[in-house]
Scaffold this active site. Structure first.
Site, short mmCIF file in Angstrom:
data_model
loop_
_atom_site.label_atom_id
_atom_site.label_comp_id
_atom_site.label_asym_id
_atom_site.label_seq_id
_atom_site.Cartn_x
_atom_site.Cartn_y
_atom_site.Cartn_z
N GLU A 74 49.57 -43.78 -3.56
CA GLU A 74 50.58 -44.51 -2.80
C GLU A 74 51.06 -45.78 -3.51
O GLU A 74 52.02 -46.43 -3.05
CB GLU A 74 50.02 -44.89 -1.42
CG GLU A 74 49.14 -46.13 -1.37
CD GLU A 74 47.73 -45.93 -1.90
OE1 GLU A 74 46.94 -46.91 -1.89
OE2 GLU A 74 47.40 -44.81 -2.35
N HIS A 106 44.80 -43.91 -5.87
CA HIS A 106 45.89 -44.62 -5.18
C HIS A 106 47.25 -44.02 -5.50
O HIS A 106 48.10 -44.66 -6.12
CB HIS A 106 45.87 -46.10 -5.55
CG HIS A 106 44.77 -46.86 -4.89
ND1 HIS A 106 44.79 -47.20 -3.56
CD2 HIS A 106 43.60 -47.36 -5.37
CE1 HIS A 106 43.69 -47.88 -3.24
NE2 HIS A 106 42.95 -47.98 -4.33
N CYS A 159 40.79 -44.21 -0.97
CA CYS A 159 39.93 -45.01 -1.84
C CYS A 159 38.64 -45.42 -1.13
O CYS A 159 37.83 -44.57 -0.80
CB CYS A 159 40.70 -46.20 -2.41
SG CYS A 159 39.90 -46.89 -3.90
#
Length: 308
Positions: free
Chosen positions: A237, A235, A142
């Site tokens: 994750e 994102h 990011c």
């Protein structure tokens, strides 16, 4: 194989409850190949949840990983207790002589601020340069990815009319890439950002290839072989509830925020969101770790030597 993390880190008990194989730093080493050393420069304000998210994905691979938590030396985190930081984090200035097989730089909640106005920008530029000699492979996430592309390639950013916020369909563009092994053609990834970088600004001759993009939110994953890095603007994750946490936080604070798209069932914020990206997060991190294992020098000290 387990992930080896600092003794007492909150992620240890959280991941054990999920069935992830973990061991603390006092535990024995079980494999013949040395553990892969992965550094995490954690710029997120909620450091504990970020630690859990990253360690969960690193700990799901068949290889033993030794995770080192790192912070900038020039900035004191305000949203995590000083005891936690002192117990588990190393200043980058204290580990800069060390070598790492992999290095992750997270996002940061300073997205709309010009890079040069960020208090630790000077130190971060030194860290980016340091990765070129002390790290075998980097994964920038990011804001970390935007910062890396700006530093290495002078790529501009553009402010969006509204926040790209939700879970969006993405498309893999190179099925032969080792980083996309096992990915379907289309899949979902969480997005949470106000800024974007554009394909048309990728410098000709930079060697950068676009691995994942989205018709709705643009570039997602770039491979930057000259700087031995992956840059992911979104994102993958995130936990199931991370977007919800961000939405309720901003709404309750009176900030301008819309309901995350394609996230809550029926767009009903009282219903628990369904995780549509978990498997692809494990695939991406697993592919990255496997690629590191296959290509990193056996002798950690030789990382960064051009002849290796």
């Amino acid at each position: 194989m387990p992930i080896k993390i600092p003794k007492g880190l909150p992620a240890l008990s959280a991941l054990e409850k999920e069935g992830v194989m973990v061991m603390d730093e006092a535990g024995p080493t079980f494999q013949y190949h040395r553990p892969l050393r992965i550094g995490l420069l954690n710029l997120m304000p909620d450091k504990i949840n970020t630690e859990i998210q990253i360690a969960r994905l690193l700990g799901a691979t068949p290889l033993q990983v030794e995770l080192t938590l790192i912070k900038t030396s020039s900035y004191v985190p305000k949203n995590t207790s000083s005891e936690h930081i002192a117990s588990f984090y190393h200043d980058w200035s204290d580990i800069r002589e060390q070598k790492f097989d992999g290095f992750i730089i997270t996002g940061a909640p300073i997205e709309t601020m010009p890079f040069e106005e960020v208090s630790y920008w000077g130190e971060l530029t030194h860290i980016f340069q340091w990765t070129q000699t002390n790290v075998h492979s980097c994964l920038n996430i990011c804001w970390g990815a935007q910062a890396a592309m700006h530093y290495f390639h002078n790529m501009p950013r553009y402010l969006l009319n509204e926040k790209a916020f939700g879970v969006f369909s993405h498309h893999g563009l190179d099925s032969c890439s080792p980083y996309l092994k096992g990915f379907p053609d289309d899949f979902h990834i969480p997005v949470s950002r106000w800024m974007e970088m554009r394909r048309t600004d990728i410098p000709p001759g930079s060697g950068i290839s676009v691995l994942i993009d989205s018709s709705e939110t643009g570039l997602c994953l770039l491979h930057d072989p000259r700087h031995h890095a992956l840059h992911i603007f979104n994102h993958i994750e995130y936990d199931s509830t991370t977007l919800a946490d961000e939405y309720f936080r901003d709404r309750d604070a009176g900030r301008s925020i819309h309901l995350p798209r394609n996230y809550f069932p029926g767009d009903c914020e009282t219903l628990h969101p369904r995780n549509q990206w978990r498997g692809h997060a494990h695939l991406l991190f697993g592919n990255w770790i496997n690629r590191i294992f296959q290509t990193t020098p056996a002798d950690l000290a030789t990382i960064g030597h051009p002849e290796v």
